[in-house]
Design an enzyme around this catalytic site. Sequence first.
Site, mmCIF file in Angstrom:
data_model
loop_
_atom_site.group_PDB
_atom_site.id
_atom_site.type_symbol
_atom_site.label_atom_id
_atom_site.label_comp_id
_atom_site.label_asym_id
_atom_site.label_seq_id
_atom_site.Cartn_x
_atom_site.Cartn_y
_atom_site.Cartn_z
ATOM 1 N N LYS A 281 0.840 -1.208 0.000
ATOM 2 C CA LYS A 281 0.000 0.000 0.000
ATOM 3 C C LYS A 281 0.866 1.246 0.000
ATOM 4 C CE LYS A 281 -4.246 -2.096 1.296
ATOM 5 N NZ LYS A 281 -4.929 -2.746 2.383
ATOM 6 N N LYS B 72 -2.703 -9.449 -9.833
ATOM 7 C CA LYS B 72 -3.560 -10.234 -8.946
ATOM 8 C C LYS B 72 -4.948 -9.598 -8.867
ATOM 9 C CE LYS B 72 -3.764 -9.683 -4.442
ATOM 10 N NZ LYS B 72 -3.566 -9.651 -2.991
ATOM 11 N N LYS C 78 -9.692 -6.405 -4.683
ATOM 12 C CA LYS C 78 -10.670 -5.336 -4.454
ATOM 13 C C LYS C 78 -10.001 -3.973 -4.552
ATOM 14 C CE LYS C 78 -12.913 -8.495 -1.318
ATOM 15 N NZ LYS C 78 -12.481 -9.175 -0.088
HETATM 16 P P1 TYM Z 1 -9.050 -10.814 1.456
HETATM 17 O O1 TYM Z 1 -10.382 -10.340 1.864
HETATM 18 O O2 TYM Z 1 -8.169 -9.916 0.661
HETATM 19 O O3 TYM Z 1 -9.189 -12.148 0.612
HETATM 20 C C1 TYM Z 1 -9.933 -13.237 1.093
HETATM 21 C C2 TYM Z 1 -9.306 -14.541 0.630
HETATM 22 O O4 TYM Z 1 -9.284 -14.568 -0.800
HETATM 23 C C3 TYM Z 1 -7.957 -14.825 -1.247
HETATM 24 N N1 TYM Z 1 -7.742 -14.060 -2.482
HETATM 25 C C4 TYM Z 1 -7.204 -14.583 -3.581
HETATM 26 N N2 TYM Z 1 -6.773 -15.827 -3.864
HETATM 27 C C5 TYM Z 1 -6.278 -16.055 -5.099
HETATM 28 N N3 TYM Z 1 -6.208 -15.073 -6.056
HETATM 29 C C6 TYM Z 1 -6.644 -13.821 -5.814
HETATM 30 N N4 TYM Z 1 -6.592 -12.883 -6.759
HETATM 31 C C7 TYM Z 1 -7.165 -13.525 -4.517
HETATM 32 N N5 TYM Z 1 -7.684 -12.399 -3.937
HETATM 33 C C8 TYM Z 1 -8.024 -12.757 -2.688
HETATM 34 C C9 TYM Z 1 -7.065 -14.320 -0.137
HETATM 35 O O5 TYM Z 1 -5.804 -14.943 -0.172
HETATM 36 C C10 TYM Z 1 -7.847 -14.683 1.089
HETATM 37 O O6 TYM Z 1 -7.612 -16.043 1.463
HETATM 38 N N6 TYM Z 1 -6.365 -10.386 5.601
HETATM 39 C C11 TYM Z 1 -7.326 -11.253 4.928
HETATM 40 C C12 TYM Z 1 -8.592 -11.449 5.711
HETATM 41 C C13 TYM Z 1 -8.369 -12.019 7.066
HETATM 42 C C14 TYM Z 1 -8.017 -13.362 7.373
HETATM 43 C C15 TYM Z 1 -7.931 -13.419 8.787
HETATM 44 C C16 TYM Z 1 -7.788 -14.510 6.591
HETATM 45 C C17 TYM Z 1 -8.476 -11.337 8.241
HETATM 46 N N7 TYM Z 1 -8.208 -12.170 9.266
HETATM 47 C C18 TYM Z 1 -7.582 -14.607 9.432
HETATM 48 C C19 TYM Z 1 -7.442 -15.689 7.258
HETATM 49 C C20 TYM Z 1 -7.347 -15.729 8.660
HETATM 50 C C21 TYM Z 1 -7.685 -10.576 3.620
HETATM 51 O O7 TYM Z 1 -7.549 -9.404 3.450
HETATM 52 O O8 TYM Z 1 -8.250 -11.391 2.706
#
Ligand code: TYM
Length: 336
Positions: free
Chosen positions: A110, A205, A208
């Site tokens: 970021k 990638k 959002k």
């Molecule tokens: P977030 O909301 O960005 O994404 C949720 C899950 O989707 C996966 N993901 C992807 N996998 C493959 N290709 C992509 N382009 C892609 N975009 C998203 C992410 O790897 C994720 O598994 N910090 C985390 C949320 C979180 C979390 C946690 C996850 C908060 N606390 C505890 C696991 C355990 C996040 O921002 O995911």
Amino acid sequence: MRILSGIQSSGKQHLGNYYGAIRQFVAMQDQGEALYFIANLHALTTVRDPEAAATLTRETAMAFLALGLDPARAILFRQSDIPEITELYWILGTVVPLSNLDRAHSYKDKIARGISADFGLFAYPVLMASDILLYGSDVVPVGRDQVQHIEFARDWATKFNVQYVPGYDPADPTGKVSGRPGILRLPEAVVQESTAVIPGIDGQKMSKSYSNTIDLFADDAEIKRRIMGIKTDSTPVEAPKPLDAPLYQLLRVVLPPAEFVEVDRAWRAGGTGYGDFKKRLLAGYHATFDPARARYRALEKDPAEVDRILRAGAERARAVAAPIISRVRAAVGIER
Ligand code: TYM
């Protein structure tokens, strides 16, 4: 086995979230005690509009349910309904080295994109580690971008255990030999290699934060616009197409394997234009997601039921967390 994972409610759910995460969540809900949550506290680092924060939280819950998460088997809850999370976040933060946070990808990326940093973004991995450690999770299914966060959770759990569990041996975290298991259990990341990074329509990638998503629940016209807008190069119709194209990667994950075999042949042979491949992807998208999209529309009409599921889930999640937070409090000396 305890399985835990979360998704931020920082925007609409997209193909990356499905193939990188939610599909595994649904597949794993029968393999152990599964806890899945909407990371709406994490989302506050990017969503500053209260209306949007509330709406996106509910939409993320509906996405989980529409895509096959069964609240009778898995525990589905909102992060913000668990006050123990922020308590552990603080306590854990007291053993987190600042140098770890400096090199956290989420923060570094970021900053590199010119987004000004605040404490919430910097401390984001500590909250995430608390999410994982509060429930004694064994496995955390995620996309590859989250693996560093899970490694941090392991490191900090170890630091905490070393500090507060007399006789704890980091080489023997479950206490098999020493009889002194840690209070915080070390989690393992589970990454499905074939879908670890789903590309967006621009080839980066899918995220959002990059405006390059193909959403799961947008209207038909928007989905068509996104898919027809996938970035392609100027390879002529008759030539074989490059295998690193985002369109190819998306066809590979979205189409059923038997159908992909045939598309793959045409892709490598040449003679088919990108426009035709995009139409195949659009048809494949609808064949795969239309049933979930219909369930989502039905849930939209029943917000009270979604809230009921989330409240019941929070109660169950807090019961899982209770003995662990209680041991943490005792260990640090705030509950004797
Ligand atoms: P977030 O909301 O960005 O994404 C949720 C899950 O989707 C996966 N993901 C992807 N996998 C493959 N290709 C992509 N382009 C892609 N975009 C998203 C992410 O790897 C994720 O598994 N910090 C985390 C949320 C979180 C979390 C946690 C996850 C908060 N606390 C505890 C696991 C355990 C996040 O921002 O995911």
